[in-house]
Design an enzyme around this catalytic site. Sequence first.
Site, mmCIF file in Angstrom:
data_model
loop_
_atom_site.group_PDB
_atom_site.id
_atom_site.type_symbol
_atom_site.label_atom_id
_atom_site.label_comp_id
_atom_site.label_asym_id
_atom_site.label_seq_id
_atom_site.Cartn_x
_atom_site.Cartn_y
_atom_site.Cartn_z
ATOM 1 N N ASP A 104 -134.687 -22.509 -36.212
ATOM 2 C CA ASP A 104 -135.166 -23.698 -36.918
ATOM 3 C C ASP A 104 -136.664 -23.864 -36.670
ATOM 4 O OD1 ASP A 104 -135.857 -26.176 -37.899
ATOM 5 O OD2 ASP A 104 -134.129 -27.225 -37.043
ATOM 6 N N HIS A 145 -141.342 -29.597 -35.638
ATOM 7 C CA HIS A 145 -140.982 -29.234 -34.273
ATOM 8 C C HIS A 145 -142.016 -28.333 -33.583
ATOM 9 C CE1 HIS A 145 -137.160 -31.044 -35.095
ATOM 10 N NE2 HIS A 145 -136.806 -30.127 -35.958
ATOM 11 N N ILE A 165 -141.804 -33.225 -32.491
ATOM 12 C CA ILE A 165 -140.616 -33.829 -31.887
ATOM 13 C C ILE A 165 -139.604 -32.724 -31.581
ATOM 14 C CG2 ILE A 165 -140.946 -36.075 -32.967
ATOM 15 C CD1 ILE A 165 -138.642 -35.292 -34.918
ATOM 16 N N GLY A 218 -133.263 -32.237 -32.754
ATOM 17 C CA GLY A 218 -132.141 -33.096 -32.374
ATOM 18 C C GLY A 218 -131.008 -32.307 -31.745
#
Lengths: 134, 145
Positions: free
Chosen positions: A35, A40, A55, A58
């Site tokens: 990903d 990110h 960030i 998740g």
Amino acid sequence: MPKKNIADVSVGDIFSAAEEVDKYRTVYYAGASGDFNPIHIDPEFGQMVGLGGVILHGLCTFGFMSKTVTDWLGDPGALKDIKCRFAKPVHLGDTITTEATVTAIDGNRVNLDLKVVNQDSAEVLSMASAVAEL
Amino acid sequence: MSVDAKFIGKEYGPLTYEIGKEKIKEYAKAIKNPDPHYMDDDFAKSTPYGGIIAPPTFAVVYAGMLAEPFFMDPELELNLFMLVHGEQEFEFFEVVKPGDVITSRGTIVNIENKEKLDVVTLEGLSTNQDGKPVCKATFTFVIRK
């Protein structure tokens, strides 16, 4: 760490563990998961879209939460179900703590409520729970 | 623009993924999980599994592959700039080991059109080379309008 014995588990048991989100965590996780979403890995992009930098994925936070449970179980294969809502972004430098509470035991099945918070006690994953079979 | 509820039932895949031992170790390091079930061949041989197994959440790799054809589906016209991962659930049925060949099929099981956002749920069912289910992954995405 041997597999936990169901006889040693009681409703109301609580356990917890913490992980630090080090500076390079999103880079490791992007490579391992595939990903590469720029939110990110690209701090400039993260600033541009109002996230104040990159960030954490998740599902990496989800991985920390799962580890807390499987470490306690002593057998990753004993985890049967785990879920959450992604409530708040996790940033580099944050410390993520997962606290688990045994809410029910039915035969060899154990239900756990999970609370996942950052260093400011803000819930980053909410409505989190897991089911294990010992 | 809303995601059309007529796409409930739309399917993606099947996609196949062969589990590799070194990839398991790479993933376990990335989530800061050095559990010897994933990392230590000698320890893993002594377990009932007889060797290295994948962390349960390794499903993000083999089932997560379904996200790509779903996100890129030209019919759905998802606004990816407005999309966030809202919720996630994994149910596990069998452990996953190196050499397993996992086949995953995705289905859109729900589309909810709310006033300010759409909620789209993609369910992935993954089976191993013996046809046994290993994981059901439920991905819920929220798309702001």
